[in-house]
Design a protein around this motif. Sequence first.
Motif, PDB file in Angstrom:
ATOM      1  N   MET A  13       2.830  -1.081  -7.766  1.00  0.00           N
ATOM      2  CA  MET A  13       1.897  -2.177  -7.572  1.00  0.00           C
ATOM      3  C   MET A  13       0.553  -1.665  -7.079  1.00  0.00           C
ATOM      4  N   PRO A  14      -0.557  -2.007  -7.741  1.00  0.00           N
ATOM      5  CA  PRO A  14      -1.868  -1.624  -7.241  1.00  0.00           C
ATOM      6  C   PRO A  14      -2.222  -2.431  -6.014  1.00  0.00           C
ATOM      7  N   LYS A  15      -3.184  -1.951  -5.242  1.00  0.00           N
ATOM      8  CA  LYS A  15      -3.624  -2.661  -4.054  1.00  0.00           C
ATOM      9  C   LYS A  15      -4.617  -3.739  -4.446  1.00  0.00           C
ATOM     10  N   TYR A  16      -4.427  -4.940  -3.941  1.00  0.00           N
ATOM     11  CA  TYR A  16      -5.307  -6.070  -4.240  1.00  0.00           C
ATOM     12  C   TYR A  16      -5.827  -6.652  -2.941  1.00  0.00           C
ATOM     13  N   PRO A  17      -7.020  -7.269  -2.938  1.00  0.00           N
ATOM     14  CA  PRO A  17      -7.932  -7.365  -4.067  1.00  0.00           C
ATOM     15  C   PRO A  17      -8.720  -6.089  -4.266  1.00  0.00           C
ATOM     16  N   THR A  18      -9.373  -5.953  -5.388  1.00  0.00           N
ATOM     17  CA  THR A  18     -10.216  -4.812  -5.690  1.00  0.00           C
ATOM     18  C   THR A  18     -11.536  -5.293  -6.259  1.00  0.00           C
ATOM     19  N   THR A  19     -12.573  -4.585  -5.986  1.00  0.00           N
ATOM     20  CA  THR A  19     -13.896  -4.988  -6.474  1.00  0.00           C
ATOM     21  C   THR A  19     -14.293  -4.234  -7.728  1.00  0.00           C
ATOM     22  N   SER A  20     -13.516  -3.197  -8.081  1.00  0.00           N
ATOM     23  CA  SER A  20     -13.848  -2.424  -9.268  1.00  0.00           C
ATOM     24  C   SER A  20     -13.130  -2.976 -10.487  1.00  0.00           C
ATOM     25  N   LYS A  21     -13.673  -2.701 -11.652  1.00  0.00           N
ATOM     26  CA  LYS A  21     -13.066  -3.176 -12.886  1.00  0.00           C
ATOM     27  C   LYS A  21     -11.776  -2.407 -13.133  1.00  0.00           C
ATOM     28  N   ALA A  33       4.554  -5.449 -14.738  1.00  0.00           N
ATOM     29  CA  ALA A  33       5.159  -5.895 -13.484  1.00  0.00           C
ATOM     30  C   ALA A  33       5.419  -7.389 -13.528  1.00  0.00           C
ATOM     31  N   ARG A  34       4.464  -8.136 -14.010  1.00  0.00           N
ATOM     32  CA  ARG A  34       4.603  -9.597 -14.101  1.00  0.00           C
ATOM     33  C   ARG A  34       5.783  -9.968 -15.004  1.00  0.00           C
ATOM     34  N   GLU A  35       5.892  -9.296 -16.141  1.00  0.00           N
ATOM     35  CA  GLU A  35       6.964  -9.605 -17.073  1.00  0.00           C
ATOM     36  C   GLU A  35       8.320  -9.181 -16.515  1.00  0.00           C
ATOM     37  N   GLN A  36       8.361  -8.087 -15.789  1.00  0.00           N
ATOM     38  CA  GLN A  36       9.622  -7.648 -15.207  1.00  0.00           C
ATOM     39  C   GLN A  36      10.119  -8.625 -14.141  1.00  0.00           C
ATOM     40  N   ILE A  37       9.197  -9.205 -13.404  1.00  0.00           N
ATOM     41  CA  ILE A  37       9.573 -10.219 -12.415  1.00  0.00           C
ATOM     42  C   ILE A  37      10.152 -11.444 -13.117  1.00  0.00           C
ATOM     43  N   ILE A  58      14.744 -11.341  -6.324  1.00  0.00           N
ATOM     44  CA  ILE A  58      14.024 -11.256  -7.592  1.00  0.00           C
ATOM     45  C   ILE A  58      13.154 -10.007  -7.628  1.00  0.00           C
ATOM     46  N   VAL A  59      12.417  -9.793  -6.568  1.00  0.00           N
ATOM     47  CA  VAL A  59      11.520  -8.639  -6.503  1.00  0.00           C
ATOM     48  C   VAL A  59      12.311  -7.332  -6.586  1.00  0.00           C
ATOM     49  N   GLU A  60      13.424  -7.254  -5.869  1.00  0.00           N
ATOM     50  CA  GLU A  60      14.233  -6.040  -5.901  1.00  0.00           C
ATOM     51  C   GLU A  60      14.865  -5.829  -7.272  1.00  0.00           C
ATOM     52  N   ALA A  61      15.325  -6.906  -7.917  1.00  0.00           N
ATOM     53  CA  ALA A  61      15.907  -6.788  -9.254  1.00  0.00           C
ATOM     54  C   ALA A  61      14.877  -6.368 -10.284  1.00  0.00           C
ATOM     55  N   ALA A  62      13.622  -6.691 -10.026  1.00  0.00           N
ATOM     56  CA  ALA A  62      12.532  -6.310 -10.929  1.00  0.00           C
ATOM     57  C   ALA A  62      12.003  -4.913 -10.623  1.00  0.00           C
ATOM     58  N   SER A  69       4.854  -8.980  -4.444  1.00  0.00           N
ATOM     59  CA  SER A  69       4.411  -9.032  -5.843  1.00  0.00           C
ATOM     60  C   SER A  69       4.642 -10.396  -6.490  1.00  0.00           C
ATOM     61  N   LEU A  70       5.775 -11.027  -6.193  1.00  0.00           N
ATOM     62  CA  LEU A  70       6.028 -12.348  -6.785  1.00  0.00           C
ATOM     63  C   LEU A  70       4.979 -13.348  -6.306  1.00  0.00           C
ATOM     64  N   THR A  71       4.672 -13.313  -5.024  1.00  0.00           N
ATOM     65  CA  THR A  71       3.651 -14.215  -4.486  1.00  0.00           C
ATOM     66  C   THR A  71       2.295 -13.932  -5.104  1.00  0.00           C
ATOM     67  N   TYR A  72       1.988 -12.664  -5.317  1.00  0.00           N
ATOM     68  CA  TYR A  72       0.700 -12.314  -5.907  1.00  0.00           C
ATOM     69  C   TYR A  72       0.580 -12.875  -7.328  1.00  0.00           C
ATOM     70  N   TYR A  73       1.591 -12.669  -8.139  1.00  0.00           N
ATOM     71  CA  TYR A  73       1.511 -13.056  -9.546  1.00  0.00           C
ATOM     72  C   TYR A  73       1.736 -14.549  -9.785  1.00  0.00           C
TER      73      TYR A  73
END
Length: 267
Positions: A13-21, A33-37, A58-62, A69-73
């Motif tokens: 998982m990348p660190k969020y938020p980020t200001t770079s593209k 990651a989103r699809e695996q969740i 869910i997060v551990e199974a993914a 990560s689930l909360t983020y996505y």
Amino acid sequence: MTHHDDLVHSVKMPKYPTTSKPSKTQVNARASAREQIKLAARRLFALRGIDGVSVREIVEAAAQKNHGSLTYYFGTKEALVRELVADGAKLIDERRNALLDALEAKGGPKSVQDVVEALVYPSIGLAGTSNDEEDTYTRFIGLLGMSHRELFMDALEKRWNSGYLRALEHLRRLMPEMPAAAKNQRFVFMGAYLGSVLSLREAALTDRSRPHPTWSSKNTLPHFIQTITVMLGAPLQKGLFADADGNATAKARRPRAIVGSVGLILD
């Protein structure tokens, strides 16, 4: 739905938020990651229902190291459930409408069986050909429809059932003459039969611990379709849906039709 098989179980998982593209690699990692969740959640929900599964599970199974990560996505588990419902419903509805369009372009559907095929076939093989995904949608929405009916209905936003409703209109035209109330009741029976049998088939085909010759046979789905066709086309027993004088009196109220695995009818 896009799957990135090469990133399965190796997403960091990348660190969020980020200001770079974000780079292309980061974008792909996020998508995977989103699809695996979603995949892990649907598998667990299909087995235990949404109340029997925690966010942490869910997060551990993914295979996600970041427990947030689930909360983020998705924000919440309920929002994830809603997205999962819509994903399958949209796909089924698109497939079903395409089949009906093709039949109507040729002057059909011309038989009850034509319509039943358009109800059954779009509801199978939802996972595609990915080796990392399996069909779980039918069982997932079956449990959800029974335990959280209002959430299920709300998640569909009164949409994604146009193909199912088109199929019912064709069936009303093609079925034997009988009171409209009798036809509507058969549709309720059909919805329950479709959902339960396809759930059994789905569970068997995802169980790789032993062979399932009945469910893996190429004859099973055609035979299943034949049994639905016979049920819908059977003559109505004399006296049913009639008053003491033999007159049809049952109200022709139409049940609510909602797409789920195959078009779940909640009367």
